[in-house]
Design an enzyme around this catalytic site. Structure first.
Site, mmCIF file in Angstrom:
data_model
loop_
_atom_site.group_PDB
_atom_site.id
_atom_site.type_symbol
_atom_site.label_atom_id
_atom_site.label_comp_id
_atom_site.label_asym_id
_atom_site.label_seq_id
_atom_site.Cartn_x
_atom_site.Cartn_y
_atom_site.Cartn_z
ATOM 1 N N GLU A 60 0.842 -1.202 0.000
ATOM 2 C CA GLU A 60 0.000 0.000 0.000
ATOM 3 C C GLU A 60 0.877 1.252 0.000
ATOM 4 O OE1 GLU A 60 -2.429 -0.012 3.532
ATOM 5 O OE2 GLU A 60 -2.742 2.154 3.321
ATOM 6 N N ASP A 64 0.546 3.619 -3.243
ATOM 7 C CA ASP A 64 0.088 4.982 -2.998
ATOM 8 C C ASP A 64 1.007 5.973 -3.710
ATOM 9 O OD1 ASP A 64 -1.307 7.099 -1.530
ATOM 10 O OD2 ASP A 64 0.551 7.281 -0.393
ATOM 11 N N GLU A 133 -4.743 0.553 -3.400
ATOM 12 C CA GLU A 133 -3.367 1.076 -3.427
ATOM 13 C C GLU A 133 -2.355 -0.077 -3.463
ATOM 14 O OE1 GLU A 133 -3.082 3.804 -0.102
ATOM 15 O OE2 GLU A 133 -4.703 5.040 -0.897
#
Lengths: 240, 240
Positions: A60, A64, A133
């Site tokens: 993630e 991101d 993400e």
């Protein structure tokens, strides 16, 4: 896709995930273990080493950042005559937690997430956006930046994001914050530190408290605006 | 490099910039105008359209994001058993304004920056770091992500960043903030809102003011820690 990969996918014990991913992503993954990891919420993760879990949180973190760069590139080219303040603001609306949750639901990622529901009363609202993400992190590692970029442009931005809406819509941070607080069952209070109506320079000074702790702070001539700013501050600090 | 490019570079009016860039970057740029833009500070920029300048700020927005992703990828692979909290903290130290200013000086970018010194008394401290970020934006647009990634890994991280130091060093936000305030000639004050020694729960509540405006806020049992936290808050808000 080469024949040997098709055969491997067909006979793989993860055939269902393979098929689901093909439907959602439009391609067969090479390294399926990355995608399995991307959908594993920390509640369902095991310790792989002291203090380290095999959850999707590391992916993630990576995904991101990849999304941020792809969106920066997209906005840079789409708006050649807008300054960096505009680009920054547009990006933060396009990559918000709320937007990522929406995208995840539209892609149907919620059906692939592995979580242990016993560990939380109600699912945290960000679980879907986090998986989105992490999925981008997995695609980036599996297929490279260019591939991840094409996926985000063709399968997300062009399909699921209404750019006119993003451009015109102001984010209502107070509503966003209150929605979060209610969902997470948190006590909160907008505490007036200085009442603008009683002082000469008329600035309102506000603290926003969650369970007694200050999470947001702002001052403004307008009380309404000060509440918005304190909420924005809190949303940033609490990663809402 | 193909012969025609070498010839073009040799006879180009921007020959000096071409040569400087080859020395600094290790490669000849294709689209030199991107690099010229990367080194143009807003003080030396002209309006190209109402409200839009041909300064390096848009490239800086893009490059900052590219650096963030390359560093995220690097850390993800370098530390396979560290959680995302560790990765986030490491990255913020590696991509800090101070670090980018240092890198820019080491690369010698300060000699290429086009700025109008009449427009500011003393040069803003971030001008070099901003140019570094913009340069990465230019490389990304000119040569693509993979190329920019290799440049950052081989010419920046492996050469100019001491990872052991990054890992062990805690950021002293108070010193960082005070250094900035002195350089920028700002008045500042750590204002004690609640004195922890006089109240039962012993929490210190502090505001950090710059020219009379609250830019940081924190509470902690230790006054020293509260000052650090308020400074960190201010550094984030003011993008120091």
């Amino acid at each position: 896709m080469p024949v040997h990969k098709k055969i491997r996918a067909y006979f793989s014990p993860e055939k269902k995930l393979h098929t689901s991913l093909k439907n959602i992503l439009g391609f067969y993954p090479d390294n399926i273990s990355l995608y399995k990891l991307a959908f594993r919420h920390s509640s369902a993760a095991k310790n792989i080493k002291k203090g380290v879990k095999d959850s999707n949180e590391r992916l993630e973190f990576l995904g991101d950042s990849v999304i941020g760069t792809v969106v920066a590139d997209y906005l840079f080219k789409k708006f050649p005559y807008k300054d960096e303040g505009f680009l920054t603001k547009m990006r933060s609306k396009m990559v918000s937690r709320a937007k990522h949750n929406q995208i995840a639901m539209k892609l149907g990622l919620n059906q692939l997430i592995e979580a242990n529901n016993d560990r939380f009363g109600s699912k945290p609202s960000s679980i879907n956006g986090d998986a989105y993400e992490a999925l981008i992190g997995a695609i980036y590692l599996d297929k490279g930046y260019k591939f991840a970029q094409k996926f985000i442009l063709n399968r997300i931005i062009n399909v699921h994001i209404d750019m006119d809406e993003v451009e015109t819509k102001e984010v209502d941070f107070k509503s966003k914050f209150i929605e979060w607080a209610q969902k997470e069952k948190k006590e909160f209070e907008y505490e007036t530190v200085v009442d603008g109506t009683t002082v000469p320079d008329k600035q309102f000074v506000l603290n926003l408290l969650v369970d007694g702790e200050i999470v947001g702070h702002a001052q403004h001539l307008s009380k309404k605006r000060a509440e918005q700013l304190a909420s924005e501050d809190a949303c940033k600090k609490l990663d809402i």
